[in-house]
Design an enzyme around this catalytic site. Sequence first.
Site, PDB file in Angstrom:
ATOM      1  N   CYS A   2       0.820  -1.248  -0.105  1.00 37.79           N
ATOM      2  CA  CYS A   2      -0.005  -0.041  -0.188  1.00 37.79           C
ATOM      3  C   CYS A   2       0.722   1.363   0.035  1.00 37.79           C
ATOM      4  O   CYS A   2       2.009   1.301   0.401  1.00 37.79           O
ATOM      5  CB  CYS A   2      -0.880  -0.077   1.165  1.00 37.79           C
ATOM      6  SG  CYS A   2      -1.914  -1.428   1.384  1.00 37.79           S
ATOM      7  N   TRP A  73      -2.699  -2.875  -1.630  1.00 39.56           N
ATOM      8  CA  TRP A  73      -2.424  -4.176  -1.676  1.00 39.56           C
ATOM      9  C   TRP A  73      -3.465  -5.098  -0.892  1.00 39.56           C
ATOM     10  O   TRP A  73      -3.111  -5.130   0.200  1.00 39.56           O
ATOM     11  CB  TRP A  73      -1.072  -4.192  -1.649  1.00 39.56           C
ATOM     12  CG  TRP A  73      -0.352  -5.350  -2.078  1.00 39.56           C
ATOM     13  CD1 TRP A  73       0.153  -5.490  -3.379  1.00 39.56           C
ATOM     14  CD2 TRP A  73       0.346  -6.703  -1.442  1.00 39.56           C
ATOM     15  NE1 TRP A  73       0.722  -6.932  -3.536  1.00 39.56           N
ATOM     16  CE2 TRP A  73       0.928  -7.400  -2.093  1.00 39.56           C
ATOM     17  CE3 TRP A  73       0.175  -6.813   0.222  1.00 39.56           C
ATOM     18  CZ2 TRP A  73       1.591  -8.633  -1.778  1.00 39.56           C
ATOM     19  CZ3 TRP A  73       0.902  -8.018   0.438  1.00 39.56           C
ATOM     20  CH2 TRP A  73       1.395  -8.926  -0.531  1.00 39.56           C
ATOM     21  N   ASN A  99      -2.196   2.445   5.655  1.00 32.51           N
ATOM     22  CA  ASN A  99      -1.207   1.341   5.337  1.00 32.51           C
ATOM     23  C   ASN A  99      -1.117   0.616   6.710  1.00 32.51           C
ATOM     24  O   ASN A  99      -1.337   1.115   7.865  1.00 32.51           O
ATOM     25  CB  ASN A  99       0.069   1.991   4.952  1.00 32.51           C
ATOM     26  CG  ASN A  99      -0.004   2.498   3.616  1.00 32.51           C
ATOM     27  OD1 ASN A  99      -0.848   2.476   2.878  1.00 32.51           O
ATOM     28  ND2 ASN A  99       1.156   2.928   3.219  1.00 32.51           N
ATOM     29  N   GLY A 100      -0.875  -0.732   6.637  1.00 31.01           N
ATOM     30  CA  GLY A 100      -0.948  -1.560   7.789  1.00 31.01           C
ATOM     31  C   GLY A 100      -2.196  -2.372   8.060  1.00 31.01           C
ATOM     32  O   GLY A 100      -2.828  -2.755   7.210  1.00 31.01           O
ATOM     33  N   HIS A 503      21.745 -36.245  -4.084  1.00 33.47           N
ATOM     34  CA  HIS A 503      21.135 -36.957  -3.083  1.00 33.47           C
ATOM     35  C   HIS A 503      19.617 -36.638  -3.175  1.00 33.47           C
ATOM     36  O   HIS A 503      18.895 -36.711  -2.175  1.00 33.47           O
ATOM     37  CB  HIS A 503      21.580 -36.399  -1.678  1.00 33.47           C
ATOM     38  CG  HIS A 503      23.038 -36.763  -1.322  1.00 33.47           C
ATOM     39  ND1 HIS A 503      23.518 -37.944  -1.054  1.00 33.47           N
ATOM     40  CD2 HIS A 503      23.946 -35.802  -1.262  1.00 33.47           C
ATOM     41  CE1 HIS A 503      24.754 -37.834  -1.061  1.00 33.47           C
ATOM     42  NE2 HIS A 503      25.064 -36.546  -0.989  1.00 33.47           N
ATOM     43  N   LYS A 600       7.002  -4.403  -3.573  1.00 33.99           N
ATOM     44  CA  LYS A 600       8.337  -3.868  -3.692  1.00 33.99           C
ATOM     45  C   LYS A 600       8.951  -4.013  -2.148  1.00 33.99           C
ATOM     46  O   LYS A 600       9.973  -4.451  -1.650  1.00 33.99           O
ATOM     47  CB  LYS A 600       8.586  -2.619  -4.136  1.00 33.99           C
ATOM     48  CG  LYS A 600       9.986  -1.971  -3.837  1.00 33.99           C
ATOM     49  CD  LYS A 600      11.069  -2.731  -5.044  1.00 33.99           C
ATOM     50  CE  LYS A 600      12.451  -2.127  -4.667  1.00 33.99           C
ATOM     51  NZ  LYS A 600      13.248  -3.155  -5.402  1.00 33.99           N
TER      52      LYS A 600
HETATM   53  C1  G6P Z   1      10.017  -8.147  -0.943  1.00 37.44           C
HETATM   54  C2  G6P Z   1      10.435  -7.924  -2.235  1.00 37.44           C
HETATM   55  C3  G6P Z   1      11.894  -8.708  -2.396  1.00 37.44           C
HETATM   56  C4  G6P Z   1      12.971  -8.173  -1.301  1.00 37.44           C
HETATM   57  C5  G6P Z   1      12.399  -8.354   0.053  1.00 37.44           C
HETATM   58  C6  G6P Z   1      13.214  -7.715   1.011  1.00 37.44           C
HETATM   59  O1  G6P Z   1       9.849  -9.623  -0.639  1.00 37.44           O
HETATM   60  O2  G6P Z   1       9.531  -8.815  -3.151  1.00 37.44           O
HETATM   61  O3  G6P Z   1      12.314  -8.493  -3.809  1.00 37.44           O
HETATM   62  O4  G6P Z   1      14.159  -8.732  -1.240  1.00 37.44           O
HETATM   63  O5  G6P Z   1      10.990  -7.760   0.201  1.00 37.44           O
HETATM   64  O6  G6P Z   1      13.226  -6.292   0.880  1.00 37.44           O
HETATM   65  P1  G6P Z   1      14.162  -5.266   1.602  1.00 37.44           P
HETATM   66  O7  G6P Z   1      13.543  -3.817   1.186  1.00 37.44           O
HETATM   67  O8  G6P Z   1      14.017  -5.362   3.197  1.00 37.44           O
HETATM   68  O9  G6P Z   1      15.490  -5.537   1.061  1.00 37.44           O
END
Ligand code: G6P
Length: 605
Positions: A2, A73, A99-100, A503, A600
């Site tokens: 969001c 989202w 958000n949250g 394995h 993101k």
């Molecule tokens: C989300 C994204 C990932 C990212 C992860 C950690 O899951 O889809 O691509 O690596 O968050 O994000 P950060 O901002 O903590 O590196």
Amino acid sequence: MCGIVGYVGGQNAVPILMEGLFRLEYRGYDSAGIAVLSPKATQVHRRVGRVRDLEGALPRRLSGKVGIGHTRWATHGPVTQENAHPHASPDGRISVVHNGIIDNAMDLRESLIAGGDAFSSETDTEVVAHLIARSLAPDLEGAVLDALSRISGTYAFAVIDERHPDRIVVARNGSPLILGVGDREMFVASDLAALVRHTTSVVHLDDGELATVTAGGFRTFTRELQDTAKEPTSVDLDVADVELGGSAHFMRKEIFEQPRSVERMLRGRLDDRFGTARLDGLNLTPRELRGFRRVKVLGCGSAYYAGQLGAQLIEELARIPADAEAASEFRYRDPVIEPDALYVAVSQSGETADTAFAVREVRRKGGHVVGLVNVVGSTIARECDGGVYLHAGPEIAVASTKALTHMSIGFAMLALALGRVRDLSISDGERIIAGLRALPGQIAEILAAEPHIAEVAAGLAAAPSLFFIGRVRGFPVAREGAQKFKEVSYRHAEAYQASELKHGPLALIDKAMPTVAIVPRDELTDRNLAAVAQVAAREGEVLAITHAGVLDGSGVPRIVVPKNEPELDPILLTVPLQLLAYHAALALGLDVDKPRNLAKSVTVE
Ligand code: G6P
């Protein structure tokens, strides 16, 4: 995830809110909406789908000097127009974006329904709009505080009220929120990207803090109504950083930024005289650095894989036991916090909820935690005891590329600093420094091979399922390579230790199951080649990511990367895998920058 944007000032809020929402798009969302206070009433418009769908649905003459906007989202309730934000009180007077997650939303909803309220959505957020409207407080600030006293959970809110049409009231607890200071106008956003065209003067709210924002300025205060006199700080961000320029996609733009961004990151941090790295932001004396007996790295997704690579670098260069764990697991297992361990939280956004909680868990139990974070002033950066900023610049594409490279390099510098206060010799220190300095040029060399990588990628994209294998230094590379591939191509890509193939998973190898093998030229080359031979013997296709001198003339398809120091090679071996994933997604006609179901930065659990 969001996103929030808000405006109050002399201009029409609508285009400013819409522009802000477009800039928040990269975070991932499924619906969007805005609410503006117009002279007669609040105008709310919401749409499922992209921000441009919302834009197309707005009445042409819509205007107002105060407004809020949101990209959603879905967490509570499916993706529908009714569940999109802003949410309103039953009389339409109050509008809220959030958000949250409100943890006790169900209970509150039931008691409000018992009191006669009707709800028009299934969201937790609507509860908040109802609570604010029910408050008897004479001012909006008091009404928001009344509502906050009844809710538990994480939030960033922005609230507008027809009775107080000169202001937005915002509150933060666990989700980022920033004020942007303009000239007789103010902005509110959950992400700097939404502000960058308007101002670089910002105020980061802290958890538990609220703010009133009017055209004339802002006031920040606690839930006890104590003022928290905050000074705006200036952020170093350029509009060009968050725009495509001439690039087709942000993912490609960011991949190709790496030679320059890495050079910038290294500048001023390599100390030739003592063969070490200077990381002043760690806030640790050489004596304190020497005192750590263990290193534990915490991160999620790609950051976790960079952490695995980093833990290995620390063990190799500093000879301190080090390992990495997914922050999302760590925080839930009541971890033992060791007093003589150094905890390292790694995160591009600095806002990942699981990583932020892990940081709090470490600190609550008295541990020492430093951050490797890209976004300056972000939650994790501020909550750690010190840290190293990654200086990768804004990363917009959901799939992390340059930030991951910067994380790995950040770990190399940390490992160097830890090593040089222990047994790492000055000549080894100098060797690593020379290796780090060679990285920008070598990354540029890899990127120049894009046409070849694109061709190989198109071939791999045809397979429904593939393996990425590597061992020891190559294993985090394989994990990240598989992660990138699956994120943007939606193909099943599984990382495996090359040593473990025999394995179990070897049973899956046949003509239809290709393998991307990480085969650096180092002391394990022969072992890796044995795994390649095992795959080839079962008619499995192999693509080797390797160095010159390995598999020369073998007929095995290769992507050859320049050789650096063995400890730093994994950083370079990861780069072609970024292009591999990118071109596989392109070949499949997919939306590379906004892969389905992903966000993101994941600011909820
Ligand atoms: C989300 C994204 C990932 C990212 C992860 C950690 O899951 O889809 O691509 O690596 O968050 O994000 P950060 O901002 O903590 O590196």
